[in-house]
Scaffold this active site. Structure first.
Site, PDB file in Angstrom:
ATOM      1  N   LYS A 202       0.829  -1.204   0.000  1.00  0.00           N
ATOM      2  CA  LYS A 202       0.000   0.000   0.000  1.00  0.00           C
ATOM      3  C   LYS A 202       0.864   1.253   0.000  1.00  0.00           C
ATOM      4  CE  LYS A 202      -3.810  -0.151   2.351  1.00  0.00           C
ATOM      5  NZ  LYS A 202      -4.809  -0.151   3.450  1.00  0.00           N
ATOM      6  N   GLU A 208       9.899  -5.845   4.115  1.00  0.00           N
ATOM      7  CA  GLU A 208      10.141  -7.144   3.491  1.00  0.00           C
ATOM      8  C   GLU A 208       9.826  -7.110   1.995  1.00  0.00           C
ATOM      9  OE1 GLU A 208       8.336  -8.049   7.645  1.00  0.00           O
ATOM     10  OE2 GLU A 208       8.109  -6.559   6.046  1.00  0.00           O
ATOM     11  N   GLY A 262      -5.522  -5.576   5.231  1.00  0.00           N
ATOM     12  CA  GLY A 262      -4.727  -6.475   4.402  1.00  0.00           C
ATOM     13  C   GLY A 262      -5.295  -7.879   4.317  1.00  0.00           C
ATOM     14  N   ARG A 263      -5.747  -8.429   5.448  1.00  0.00           N
ATOM     15  CA  ARG A 263      -6.230  -9.814   5.457  1.00  0.00           C
ATOM     16  C   ARG A 263      -7.619  -9.934   4.847  1.00  0.00           C
ATOM     17  NH1 ARG A 263      -5.662  -7.416  10.198  1.00  0.00           N
ATOM     18  NH2 ARG A 263      -7.328  -7.324  11.758  1.00  0.00           N
ATOM     19  N   GLU A 348      -4.918 -12.731  13.753  1.00  0.00           N
ATOM     20  CA  GLU A 348      -4.526 -11.321  13.690  1.00  0.00           C
ATOM     21  C   GLU A 348      -5.705 -10.425  14.049  1.00  0.00           C
ATOM     22  OE1 GLU A 348      -1.241  -9.555  11.014  1.00  0.00           O
ATOM     23  OE2 GLU A 348      -3.092  -9.144   9.920  1.00  0.00           O
ATOM     24  N   HIS A 379      -3.455 -39.206   9.233  1.00  0.00           N
ATOM     25  CA  HIS A 379      -2.239 -39.970   9.515  1.00  0.00           C
ATOM     26  C   HIS A 379      -1.205 -39.125  10.259  1.00  0.00           C
ATOM     27  CE1 HIS A 379      -3.305 -43.543   7.098  1.00  0.00           C
ATOM     28  NE2 HIS A 379      -4.038 -42.671   6.440  1.00  0.00           N
ATOM     29  N   LYS A 497       8.341  -4.800  14.490  1.00  0.00           N
ATOM     30  CA  LYS A 497       8.837  -4.068  13.315  1.00  0.00           C
ATOM     31  C   LYS A 497       9.719  -2.895  13.738  1.00  0.00           C
ATOM     32  CE  LYS A 497       5.105  -4.950   9.988  1.00  0.00           C
ATOM     33  NZ  LYS A 497       4.061  -4.301   9.179  1.00  0.00           N
TER      34      LYS A 497
END
Length: 535
Positions: A202, A208, A262-263, A348, A379, A497
């Site tokens: 954005k 990152e 964002g999510r 979050e 399994h 951060k």
């Protein structure tokens, strides 16, 4: 959480704590029909939960006492319910396919939403049709999405889920981790002159994402020269200046807005890579699925409302029975990353310990979310669910028809059998009737009474997929309202951060810096600098 309404729920929990699902089903032949609801192509069978009609009435009363309907209306109408950031929460506008306006701060946001979708469709069609050519005149074969968090996990999960609808001549890759290995290994799979990078940030300053984008640009320039950047990079951002400084033509910048978390951003320009892969028509079908579930959530009475029912059941187990986690178990390999996506969406959003008034909560909130697809989990960790010491409620997600039907009956036989086994278990008497040796019986008894939801649709399509994502979005929102927490901020992400920026400067300083952290962190930085041959 409303104290009186919750006290009523707990009274019912205590009254039925010893009741087993075996008895509940035996005493009520119509239970499976009674506790089934449907919407937007999905059927929810929630009969294998520790509930009665009385319990559901008390849970719904809890939702009503929490003023849930008012909060739903506030979200859809664009009121700033993300109060700590003073923002509206309007991801539902991204999939509003009606002609109705959606207002935010006195302005209809729909013209901008439609304009961006139209721009995305035009661009994706060019790439898919081979009209968008790289620097050397070759069509694009590889899309590399560079983002992190919601700018990565949403489109990456959706691309995996909707692979049957993806154009085979195009391959999408998703890079998020600032560990250079993620990008380096991806670049080994692509050709520079046939690769399009979609940088999703954005602000276009996300640490990152921009570290990976800068590395990718250097790699491209090395192979094709600086002029190639404009043909091989596009941006999903709102920062035109930074985009232009990077070398991307602002005509190839796709916007999104502060009122999209964002999510929750997959249906926005963040989904550009997905649209390129599956095409604008299938992307629109996905939006239709979202919109159908949105409308269901907004208008259906709580007793028939899928997101509300699932939210209330989750609260029952977290706060009534002390469950710390729940498992999401999709019986479809295409939903490989769905549990990981829900981890971000749920943890979050509702991983909060302070209520909306700023007071520390006195009850558990967001549970731990985990899971794996299909019979793989059987399994691996199903042993713990069946015979372990923890209650782990489970959501089973399946489809009557498969894109790859060869083994589908076997797959779905396991699906149905597992929910039956978890609910009803295996008694001592059943073990005795099977002739199991007495010494082995304690090991072969299954207590049962483990709660599950069954979500069933006809087939995994863009439309049912969109509805499924919206279902969980609204479930998480509902739980946040009842827990009296803000679900749309994520301040817990920020502290690490901020500290990382300081630590990075100390790790890379030319001369040994004065370290003022705790003793452990100071020692770790010193050890790292020594290993990297820094004084």
């Amino acid at each position: 959480m409303n104290h009186d309404a919750w006290a009523s729920v707990m009274a019912e929990v205590n009254a039925m704590r010893e009741l087993h699902l075996r008895k509940l089903f035996k005493s009520d032949p119509g239970r499976a029909i009674r506790f089934t609801a449907a919407a937007a192509g999905w059927t929810l069978d929630y009969s294998k939960n520790r509930i009665t009609l009385a319990m559901m009435k008390r849970l719904i009363a809890l939702a009503e006492a929490s003023d849930l309907k008012r909060w739903i209306d506030a979200m859809f109408s664009g009121k700033p319910i993300n109060q700590t950031e003073k923002r509206a929460v309007l991801h539902t506008a991204l999939r509003n396919l009606s002609k109705n306006p959606v207002m935010e701060n006195g302005k209809d946001v729909m013209p901008e939403v439609r304009a961006v979708l139209k721009k995305m469709a035009k661009f994706s069609d060019k790439v898919r049709n081979g009209q968008w050519l790289g620097h050397t005149g070759k069509p694009i074969k590889h899309i590399v999405n560079i983002g992190i968090g919601g700018s990565d996990l949403g489109p990456a999960m959706a691309y995996q889920a909707l692979k049957p609808y993806a154009q085979e001549s195009l391959k999408c890759h998703f890079v998020s981790n600032v560990d250079a290995t993620h990008l380096v290994e991806t670049l080994k799979e692509v050709e520079a002159d046939q690769t399009l990078f979609v940088v999703v940030s954005k602000t276009f300053t996300t640490q990152e994402t921009m570290a990976n984008a800068e590395y990718a640009r250097k790699w491209l320039v090395k192979h094709l020269g600086k002029r190639a950047v404009a043909r091989h990079f596009v941006a999903v951002s709102t920062n035109a200046y930074e985009v232009q400084q990077f070398g991307i033509d602002v005509a190839n910048m796709f916007a999104f807005w502060d009122w999209v978390g964002g999510r929750y951003s997959l249906p926005s320009a963040v989904g550009l890579s997905l649209m390129i892969a599956i095409g604008s028509k299938n992307f629109t079908e996905m939006l239709k699925g979202y919109a159908e579930m949105d409308e269901h959530f907004r208008t259906a009475p709580f007793e028939k409302n899928l997101p509300v029912i699932m939210a209330l059941l989750g609260i029952l187990y977290v706060n009534g029975y002390g469950a710390e986690s729940y498992a999401v178990l999709p019986y479809d390999q295409y939903l490989l990353r769905f549990a990981a996506y829900l981890q971000q969406l749920d943890m979050e959003s509702n991983g909060k310990s302070v209520d909306r008034q700023g007071n520390r909560v006195a009850y558990a909130t967001g549970p731990i979310v985990w899971g794996e697809p299909g019979t793989n989990g059987q399994h691996a960790f199903y042993q713990l669910i069946h015979q372990g010491t923890r209650m782990i409620p489970c959501d089973f997600i399946g489809f009557c028809n498969s894109h790859n039907p060869a083994h589908h009956d076997k797959l779905m036989a396991n699906f149905f059998a597992q929910t039956e086994a978890l609910a009803f278990g295996k008694t001592v008497l059943e073990c005795q009737n099977e002739g199991i040796p007495k010494a082995l019986i304690p090991h072969k008894v299954f207590e049962g009474n483990h709660p599950t939801n069954t979500l069933l649709a006809d087939k995994l399509t863009p439309k049912t997929f969109g509805a499924l994502v919206a279902l969980y979005e609204h479930k998480v929102f509902t739980q946040g309202i009842i827990w009296d927490i803000f679900s749309f901020d994520q301040w817990g992400v920020e502290l690490g951060k901020v500290l990382a920026k300081k630590v990075l400067g100390e790790m890379t300083a030319e001369n040994a810096p004065k370290l003022e952290h705790d003793a452990s962190t100071n020692e770790l930085i010193t050890r790292y600098r020594k290993a990297r041959n820094r004084s």
